[in-house]
Design a protein around this motif. Structure first.
Motif, PDB file in Angstrom:
ATOM      1  N   UNK A  96       0.150  11.637  -5.581  1.00  0.00           N
ATOM      2  CA  UNK A  96      -1.170  12.301  -5.214  1.00  0.00           C
ATOM      3  C   UNK A  96      -2.304  11.573  -5.685  1.00  0.00           C
ATOM      4  N   UNK A  97      -2.388  10.813  -6.922  1.00  0.00           N
ATOM      5  CA  UNK A  97      -3.598  10.209  -7.024  1.00  0.00           C
ATOM      6  C   UNK A  97      -3.548   8.801  -6.387  1.00  0.00           C
ATOM      7  N   UNK A  98      -2.530   8.389  -5.714  1.00  0.00           N
ATOM      8  CA  UNK A  98      -2.900   7.145  -4.874  1.00  0.00           C
ATOM      9  C   UNK A  98      -3.229   7.476  -3.575  1.00  0.00           C
ATOM     10  N   UNK A  99      -2.913   8.679  -3.275  1.00  0.00           N
ATOM     11  CA  UNK A  99      -3.141   9.003  -1.961  1.00  0.00           C
ATOM     12  C   UNK A  99      -4.251  10.190  -1.692  1.00  0.00           C
ATOM     13  N   UNK A 100      -5.296   9.896  -2.639  1.00  0.00           N
ATOM     14  CA  UNK A 100      -6.423  10.712  -2.751  1.00  0.00           C
ATOM     15  C   UNK A 100      -7.384  10.409  -1.630  1.00  0.00           C
ATOM     16  N   UNK A 101      -7.716  11.360  -0.786  1.00  0.00           N
ATOM     17  CA  UNK A 101      -8.462  11.038   0.462  1.00  0.00           C
ATOM     18  C   UNK A 101      -9.895  11.037   0.175  1.00  0.00           C
ATOM     19  N   UNK A 102     -10.361  11.376  -1.085  1.00  0.00           N
ATOM     20  CA  UNK A 102     -11.848  11.243  -1.341  1.00  0.00           C
ATOM     21  C   UNK A 102     -12.136   9.789  -1.754  1.00  0.00           C
ATOM     22  N   UNK A 104     -12.541   6.296  -0.916  1.00  0.00           N
ATOM     23  CA  UNK A 104     -13.137   5.514   0.289  1.00  0.00           C
ATOM     24  C   UNK A 104     -13.842   4.218  -0.176  1.00  0.00           C
ATOM     25  N   UNK A 105     -13.091   3.197   0.195  1.00  0.00           N
ATOM     26  CA  UNK A 105     -13.921   1.946   0.026  1.00  0.00           C
ATOM     27  C   UNK A 105     -15.240   1.684   0.830  1.00  0.00           C
ATOM     28  N   UNK A 106     -16.083   0.730   0.453  1.00  0.00           N
ATOM     29  CA  UNK A 106     -17.304   0.429   1.060  1.00  0.00           C
ATOM     30  C   UNK A 106     -17.337   0.298   2.389  1.00  0.00           C
ATOM     31  N   UNK A 107     -16.187  -0.166   3.191  1.00  0.00           N
ATOM     32  CA  UNK A 107     -16.048  -0.230   4.354  1.00  0.00           C
ATOM     33  C   UNK A 107     -15.508   0.915   5.060  1.00  0.00           C
ATOM     34  N   UNK A 108     -15.005   1.935   4.390  1.00  0.00           N
ATOM     35  CA  UNK A 108     -14.663   3.200   4.906  1.00  0.00           C
ATOM     36  C   UNK A 108     -13.052   3.183   5.048  1.00  0.00           C
ATOM     37  N   UNK A 109     -12.534   2.230   4.153  1.00  0.00           N
ATOM     38  CA  UNK A 109     -11.117   2.404   4.250  1.00  0.00           C
ATOM     39  C   UNK A 109     -10.548   3.553   3.047  1.00  0.00           C
ATOM     40  N   UNK A 110      -9.344   3.951   3.514  1.00  0.00           N
ATOM     41  CA  UNK A 110      -8.563   4.922   2.721  1.00  0.00           C
ATOM     42  C   UNK A 110      -7.257   4.248   2.251  1.00  0.00           C
ATOM     43  N   UNK A 111      -6.347   5.039   1.527  1.00  0.00           N
ATOM     44  CA  UNK A 111      -5.142   4.452   0.764  1.00  0.00           C
ATOM     45  C   UNK A 111      -4.304   4.269   1.900  1.00  0.00           C
ATOM     46  N   UNK A 112      -4.305   4.988   3.068  1.00  0.00           N
ATOM     47  CA  UNK A 112      -3.186   4.646   4.286  1.00  0.00           C
ATOM     48  C   UNK A 112      -3.304   3.240   4.728  1.00  0.00           C
ATOM     49  N   UNK A 113      -4.516   2.710   4.586  1.00  0.00           N
ATOM     50  CA  UNK A 113      -4.651   1.311   5.299  1.00  0.00           C
ATOM     51  C   UNK A 113      -3.742   0.384   4.506  1.00  0.00           C
ATOM     52  N   UNK A 114      -3.677   0.654   3.153  1.00  0.00           N
ATOM     53  CA  UNK A 114      -3.050  -0.380   2.285  1.00  0.00           C
ATOM     54  C   UNK A 114      -1.482  -0.018   1.884  1.00  0.00           C
ATOM     55  N   UNK A 115      -1.429   1.235   1.679  1.00  0.00           N
ATOM     56  CA  UNK A 115       0.156   1.762   1.267  1.00  0.00           C
ATOM     57  C   UNK A 115       0.660   2.609   2.207  1.00  0.00           C
ATOM     58  N   UNK A 116       0.031   3.039   3.328  1.00  0.00           N
ATOM     59  CA  UNK A 116       0.769   3.836   4.227  1.00  0.00           C
ATOM     60  C   UNK A 116       0.657   5.149   3.722  1.00  0.00           C
TER      61      UNK A 116
END
Length: 138
Positions: A96-102, A104-116
């Protein structure tokens, strides 16, 4: 999520991956994301030691694999060195820590862009052999 230091380390990890994406667009390919997810699950989610570390993440070249490996290794060393990590239960809580929706990278990417995305942590006793072998570069 309670641990500010862990969240900061995870966001920094995603930011570094985002920066790598500028020169290695294959980083968001399914095979790469799955490899990163497996490695994070094995080491971070299930708290296995770093005695043996992968060298292949399905990137298109050795430079990409080495860069991804270094980013993951640095992240793991950072979180393993914090006292807060021991207060976070292995398994679902760490996932859940890895998949925290809050986060967000500077370009708006979230965890699912990198780890599914995973609804629950994968049970793995060991990582697949191909992660420890030289990549199949063309």
């Amino acid at each position: 999520m309670k641990s500010i230091l862990i969240n900061e380390a995870i966001l920094s990890f995603y930011k570094r991956l985002e920066s790598l994406l500028e020169s290695h667009n294959e980083l968001t390919d399914t095979d790469v994301r799955e490899s990163i997810h497996l490695v994070l699950t094995y080491y971070f989610v299930w708290n296995n030691g770093l005695s043996k570390f992968p060298k292949s993440f399905c990137m298109l070249n050795q430079e990409g694999d080495e860069a991804v490996g270094q980013i993951i290794y640095d992240f793991l060393n950072t979180v393993y060195s914090t006292s807060e990590l021991r207060d976070i239960c292995v398994g679902s809580e760490r996932l859940n820590y890895l998949q925290n929706e809050e986060l967000v990278t500077p370009r708006g990417r979230r965890y699912y862009d990198f780890i599914g995305i995973s609804k629950k942590p994968i049970q793995i006793d060991s990582l697949p052999d191909y992660l420890f072998e030289e990549g199949d570069y063309e």
